[in-house]
Design an enzyme around this catalytic site. Structure first.
Site, mmCIF file in Angstrom:
data_model
loop_
_atom_site.group_PDB
_atom_site.id
_atom_site.type_symbol
_atom_site.label_atom_id
_atom_site.label_comp_id
_atom_site.label_asym_id
_atom_site.label_seq_id
_atom_site.Cartn_x
_atom_site.Cartn_y
_atom_site.Cartn_z
ATOM 1 N N LYS A 87 0.819 -1.214 0.000
ATOM 2 C CA LYS A 87 0.000 0.000 0.000
ATOM 3 C C LYS A 87 0.856 1.268 0.000
ATOM 4 O O LYS A 87 0.435 2.318 -0.478
ATOM 5 C CB LYS A 87 -0.937 0.007 1.215
ATOM 6 C CG LYS A 87 -1.942 -1.147 1.225
ATOM 7 C CD LYS A 87 -3.053 -0.950 0.231
ATOM 8 C CE LYS A 87 -4.079 -2.093 0.287
ATOM 9 N NZ LYS A 87 -5.084 -1.984 -0.793
ATOM 10 N N GLU A 109 -9.730 5.877 2.880
ATOM 11 C CA GLU A 109 -10.497 4.792 3.476
ATOM 12 C C GLU A 109 -9.506 3.686 3.793
ATOM 13 O O GLU A 109 -8.430 3.639 3.218
ATOM 14 C CB GLU A 109 -11.555 4.280 2.498
ATOM 15 C CG GLU A 109 -11.046 3.223 1.496
ATOM 16 C CD GLU A 109 -9.986 3.743 0.531
ATOM 17 O OE1 GLU A 109 -9.901 4.978 0.352
ATOM 18 O OE2 GLU A 109 -9.227 2.928 -0.032
ATOM 19 N N SER A 376 1.814 -9.600 -0.367
ATOM 20 C CA SER A 376 1.493 -8.164 -0.448
ATOM 21 C C SER A 376 1.696 -7.474 0.896
ATOM 22 O O SER A 376 1.971 -6.275 0.944
ATOM 23 C CB SER A 376 0.061 -7.980 -0.936
ATOM 24 O OG SER A 376 -0.834 -8.705 -0.118
HETATM 25 C C1 LIG Z 1 -1.566 -6.831 2.750
HETATM 26 C C2 LIG Z 1 -2.741 -6.571 1.882
HETATM 27 N N1 LIG Z 1 -2.868 -7.263 0.743
HETATM 28 C C3 LIG Z 1 -3.917 -7.074 -0.072
HETATM 29 C C4 LIG Z 1 -4.918 -6.180 0.239
HETATM 30 C C5 LIG Z 1 -6.083 -6.085 -0.671
HETATM 31 O O1 LIG Z 1 -6.101 -4.929 -1.448
HETATM 32 P P1 LIG Z 1 -5.709 -4.958 -2.959
HETATM 33 O O2 LIG Z 1 -6.551 -6.000 -3.611
HETATM 34 O O3 LIG Z 1 -6.029 -3.582 -3.413
HETATM 35 O O4 LIG Z 1 -4.275 -5.271 -3.077
HETATM 36 C C6 LIG Z 1 -4.818 -5.418 1.405
HETATM 37 C C7 LIG Z 1 -5.857 -4.438 1.745
HETATM 38 O O5 LIG Z 1 -6.022 -3.952 2.779
HETATM 39 C C8 LIG Z 1 -3.699 -5.628 2.242
HETATM 40 O O6 LIG Z 1 -3.573 -4.950 3.387
#
Ligand SMILES: Cc1ncc(COP(=O)(O)O)c(C=O)c1O
Lengths: 405, 256
Positions: A87, A109, A376
């Protein structure tokens, strides 16, 4: 790919009331100017390097590979970026853009709180006041992130309407912005919303894919498939970005299978479960009833607990470029434990959905072929959820003792 | 005493429930409103403030469906002669299908539809289809609009224009100051020949506001103020009737 598309097939667009048209026009123009300005991109790269800690490593997961007994497993460690998730890439980019546009306030948000934490941290550095909308339910289940946002000086506003989760936080941020846009930037955290957000968020997240392409080449990895979890879709679209216009590798998006396939039990919108709709400014696939009212969703991970999916991912899914699958709450929990034990990595519960898919398909490939999963985020924020699920007795005893002290 | 001001009275279909919302409509009509704006509740009303949000969730809890919404409109039309407009959000219209939604709207006797998040160019055929069916599709204009955008909407030459006197969401009190009135005159300049009927509002709850806006518009929209009366419960039909009377100035005329 073009930087600004507006529509992806039939999905995307800017379905907003007139009052938000001008601010979105301005944002589109400012974004395209900044993206073409070498001074902006240089400062962005420096900030991502020195503050966010990029590039993030690509780890060869040898123990996991051995235990799973198929493809070689690689893990892109986005969770090692400052504030603990991908993020930060988008937060840094948009906050710099907001400053360039002369905005003096930032709103966001958040679901899991990772986007909120990233935004709050960047705002702290830039000295811009920040307000984060977060569903009441998410504040409870991701309490550590609320605490950190406040330490960074952000104001966290609890949203109690609707299901009190991510979609409701988006609604509340949109309502704030409808009055505050002359001074305020809405720093949206996923690849969704009215244009230019899906395009802009992809561009800021595409640093993941660019690094990955380079790392795969340097390491000589023969990559068969990339796997990412999909909430709104920002980590997935960024991770896949360098490969969207070629036929390989296979791209796999993993949605939240929750605790079942009935309405309200999951947050999986692809493969026929979502319907085409227009919500929160964009056209895409949404979990909705036959009238178009949004359904409630469930996922153990707050960041995947959202009824819509970014328009570009929905389009790429319909075209067949991205395959979609789901992982359940319990598969995600198993994946967290597996990679903690084998690789010394705690996946965020969101990312653990992608890890679960890798565990499932590893045996379909020979060792010479590789699967790359995007971690992620890391799972520090999930301590309370994990402890309650995995070690309930000792954990509650501990909490009681702490509360009594 | 001048003629009473025209009021477009807003209400939420099925709020507080199916039967009682008909009583609300009756009260609004008895109070002498010139138009009824009937909102079809959507689960995620991003343009609305807390009062209308709460009303929409309550209406959904009470069992509102889009079919029931059209039945509600039809029932209202049986005892109310003033024109009725259906207001909703893009997803309810898009999910039913533009052609079908508008055909149903016409069949239940609605004069037109207002869908703020289907603006011209991103309207999914709303304006074209409504024109074909003889329904009024009403663009919603806001003070943040640029000249170019305003004249683009002007080229549609719609019969009605809906003007929000400020930005933000519905509900909170709008100070009727020069900026709102200035925007109304920008709209009048754009509307060559002043043919369109302008419906102006957002945050109007007092007679003073109505008096300030009324000379510049065809009708003044009153929304959250009426919804709050319904929320308060009791004899809601009388409550909304008296408020419409008071805001339109009919009371003064009668009493004089
Ligand atoms: C670590 C992590 N991965 C994935 C996501 C999902 O979001 P996105 O699909 O936009 O990557 C989030 C959302 O809060 C997150 O904190």
């Amino acid at each position: 790919m073009k930087r600004y598309n507006d529509f992806f097939g039939s999905f995307g667009g800017r379905y907003v009331a007139e009052m938000l048209r001008a601010p979105l026009d301005d944002l589109q123009e400012a974004f395209l100017q900044a993206a073409a300005d070498p001074a902006f991109t240089r400062e962005l790269e420096e900030t991502l390097r020195d503050f966010a800690g990029r590039p993030t490593p690509l780890l060869k997961a040898e123990n996991a590979t051995r235990e799973l007994g198929g493809a070689s497993i690689y893990i892109k460690l986005e969770g090692l970026a400052n504030t603990g998730a991908h993020k930060i890439n988008n937060a840094v980019g948009q906050a710099m853009l907001a400053r360039r546009m002369g905005k003096t306030r930032i709103i966001a948000e958040t679901g899991a709180g990772q986007h909120g934490v990233a935004t709050a941290a960047v705002c702290a550095r830039l000295g811009i006041p920040c307000r984060v909308y977060m569903g009441e339910v998410d504040m409870r289940r991701q309490r550590p992130n609320v605490f950190w946002m406040e330490r960074y000086g952000a104001e966290v506003v609890s949203v109690t309407t609707g299901s009190a989760t991510l979609k409701d936080a988006v609604n509340e941020a949109l309502r704030d912005w409808a009055a505050s846009f002359p001074t305020t930037h809405y720093l949206l955290g996923s690849a969704l919303g009215p244009s230019p957000y899906p395009d802009m968020v992809r561009e800021f997240q595409s640093v993941i894919g660019r690094e990955l392409a380079l790392q795969l080449r340097e390491k000589g990895v023969d990559c068969a498939a990339l796997v990412a979890c999909v909430g709104g879709g920002s980590n997935a679209i960024g991770f896949f970005s360098a490969f969207l216009e070629s036929d390989s590798p296979v791209l796999i998006g993993v949605e939240a299978g929750g605790r079942g396939s009935g309405p309200g039990q999951h947050a999986a919108r692809m493969n026929g479960r979502g319907r085409a709709g227009i919500v929160q400014g964009y056209k895409s696939l949404f979990l909705a009833d036959s009238d178009g009212q949004l359904l409630s969703t469930h996922s153990i991970s707050a960041g995947l607990d959202y009824p819509g999916i970014g328009p570009q991912l929905a389009h790429l899914g319909e075209e067949g470029r991205i395959k979609f699958t789901t992982a359940s709450d319990s598969e995600a929990l198993d994946a967290v434990q597996f990679f903690a034990r084998t690789e010394g990595l705690v996946f965020a519960l969101e990312s653990a959905h992608a890890a679960a898919e890798v565990m499932r398909i590893a045996r379909d490939y020979p060792r010479e072929k590789s699967l790359v999963v995007n971690m992620s985020g890391r799972g520090d924020k999930d301590l309370f959820i994990l402890a309650r699920a995995l070690d309930p007795d000792r954990w509650t005893a501990f909490l009681r003792e702490e509360a009594a002290r | 005493m001048s003629a009473p001001s025209r009021i477009m009275a807003h209400m939420v279909a099925w709020y507080p429930d199916g039967v009682s919302s008909l009583e609300v409509a009756r009260g609004l009509a008895d109070g002498g409103c010139a138009y009824i704006e009937l909102q079809f509740p959507f689960s995620d009303p991003t343009a609305d403030g807390p009062d209308i949000q709460r009303a929409c969730s309550a209406a959904l809890e009470a069992g509102f469906t889009v079919d029931a919404g059209f039945e509600c409109a039809e029932a209202i039309r049986r005892f109310v002669t003033v024109p009725l407009f259906i207001m909703s959000y893009a997803n309810l219209v898009f999910t039913r299908g533009m052609e079908r939604f508008l055909t149903d709207a016409r069949a239940c006797g609605a004069r037109g539809v207002i869908v703020p998040d289907l603006p011209p160019d991103y309207d999914e055929g709303l304006f074209r289809t409504a024109a074909k069916l003889g329904l009024a599709a009403v663009p919603v204009l806001s003070p943040s609009m640029r000249e170019g955008r305003l004249s683009r909407v002007g080229t549609l030459e719609t019969e009605y224009l809906y003007v929000t006197l400020r930005t933000g969401t519905t509900g909170s009190f709008t100070e009727i100051d020069s900026s709102g009135l200035e925007f109304l005159s920008r709209v009048a300049r754009m509307d060559h020949g002043g043919k369109a009927k302008v419906l102006g509002g957002f945050g109007v709850s007092t007679r003073e506001q109505v008096q300030a806006v009324s000379p510049h518009v065809h009708a003044v929209v009153v929304g959250s103020a009426l919804v709050r009366l319904v929320a308060a419960g009791g004899d809601v039909a009388s409550a909304v009737r008296e408020m419409v009377r008071k805001l339109s100035g009919a009371q003064e005329t009668v009493g004089a």
